[in-house]
Design an enzyme around this catalytic site. Sequence first.
Site, PDB file in Angstrom:
ATOM      1  N   ASP A  33       0.820  -1.222   0.000  1.00 15.46           N
ATOM      2  CA  ASP A  33       0.000   0.000   0.000  1.00 15.46           C
ATOM      3  C   ASP A  33       0.855   1.275   0.000  1.00 15.46           C
ATOM      4  O   ASP A  33       0.458   2.294   0.582  1.00 15.46           O
ATOM      5  CB  ASP A  33      -0.963   0.053   1.200  1.00 15.46           C
ATOM      6  CG  ASP A  33      -2.042  -1.019   1.167  1.00 15.46           C
ATOM      7  OD1 ASP A  33      -1.965  -1.904   0.300  1.00 15.46           O
ATOM      8  OD2 ASP A  33      -2.953  -0.960   2.003  1.00 15.46           O
ATOM      9  N   ASP A  71       2.596  -3.224  -3.902  1.00 10.95           N
ATOM     10  CA  ASP A  71       1.532  -4.068  -4.471  1.00 10.95           C
ATOM     11  C   ASP A  71       0.361  -3.283  -5.041  1.00 10.95           C
ATOM     12  O   ASP A  71      -0.291  -3.702  -5.978  1.00 10.95           O
ATOM     13  CB  ASP A  71       1.031  -5.079  -3.424  1.00 10.95           C
ATOM     14  CG  ASP A  71       0.369  -4.409  -2.217  1.00 10.95           C
ATOM     15  OD1 ASP A  71       0.609  -3.213  -1.970  1.00 10.95           O
ATOM     16  OD2 ASP A  71      -0.377  -5.107  -1.504  1.00 10.95           O
TER      17      ASP A  71
HETATM   18 MG    MG Z   1      -1.605  -3.869  -0.454  1.00 10.94          MG
END
Ligand code: MG
Length: 456
Positions: free
Chosen positions: A34, A260
């Site tokens: 994130d 990600d």
């Molecule tokens: Mg993530």
Amino acid sequence: MLNRRSFLTASAALPTALHAAPRKPNIILIYADDLGYGDLGCYGGNIATPHLNRMAREGMRFTNFLSANPVCSPSRAALLTGRYPTRAGVPRVLFPQDQTGLPNAEITIAQMLKPLGYKTMCVGKWHLGHLPAFLPTARGFDEYFGIPYSNDMNPPVVLHATPDKVETVEERATLETLTPRYTERALRFIQANKDAPFFLDMPHTDPHSPHAAAPRFKAKSPQGIYGDVVQELDWSVGEILAALKQHGLEKDTLVLFSSDNGPWFLGSPGHLRGRKGTTYEGGVREPFLARMPGKIPAGKVCHAVASTMDILPTLAALCGATMANPVDGIDIWPLLTGRQADLDRQPLLYFDNLYVQCVRKGKYKLHIARYNSAVYSPPPASGRVNLPLPAPELYDLSQDPDESYDIAPENPQIVKELRAHIERLIEGFPEPIRNAHASTFARQTTGSTAAHPRAR
Ligand code: MG
């Protein structure tokens, strides 16, 4: 006839190439969770990230690197298999109650490299199945240490695993000390395997919420706890780079850094529209740094479109490995070495969950569908559903990187061509994915026309 002493003397005079094959490169893959496109100093962000900035100065920085999905599990499936997560059997986020994970038919980077003699370790957040049959140690890794899913999923258990044994280190992770412990494990692995080719996969738990920094980083950043955590992550990268230098492995080791998906509640997507859980660029465009002194030119910026799905085929080519499954990514080594500024590739699809929502070809991006509510928010009374847009939206990312100016009405031919690419490419996906696409377009665009005045 040579005795042992004379044989050793004679062989010492032979050219190195006759002694042994060249050493396979070590691979270190550091994957934040994130982290926003706009968080790092080298991407114009305000958080102090000197070690990642140094990685960018000593290697290559990408400005159009895309995750294959805007949430955790699917993006990891794509990274480790080179395939769309909708093809690789992980189209959605996995939770602790799930009894499944990355399907066994999928081949990870670790499984691909093992036959070449690689030592392999995964440290951090796996999120591709937490039961023993799906842990990293069942997928090509010699060892695993970390929380096998997100740190907001209860209980955030810390596991240590080998192929023979899984032990619980903590029933509830002490998040404040997690990054130092991940780092210590990684450094120990590098030291233990400095003479063998190794693959270290380091998917960090941070900066995913809830945030917790070690005491030496806590309350040190003007950007609050999120900044503290990112600075700690940056420190960890610095420790890895220092270990490579200490062991004389810098030129033998390809270090890759990315994330990600985009930032969630905290964190900056930079100028990009959208955050985690959307297929606007802010949800899926990630920092991507690559460093391998002597192979990757220093201080270069690459603007070509690239994807997490490119990592596996690139490593296959670099390490001389065989890919067992067809992949959706391409070998981007020609970009990484600076030999080419761009590569021909199929248009890239943007999936959210099961659903294809956008396509990217060169500078153009077409949006065709979107959820009717934000991810992880209370769903509307009618439930959270993927809906077709009243009219497709077209953005020229070279002129409009933050997707603010829909130019679909002025460019019907481009819309038609991109739409045709989606329909052509989706035909190659498994039946549930094709059906999900068909079901979206069998729905009405109820309630969403207000946000799309051109559709009125
Ligand atoms: Mg993530």
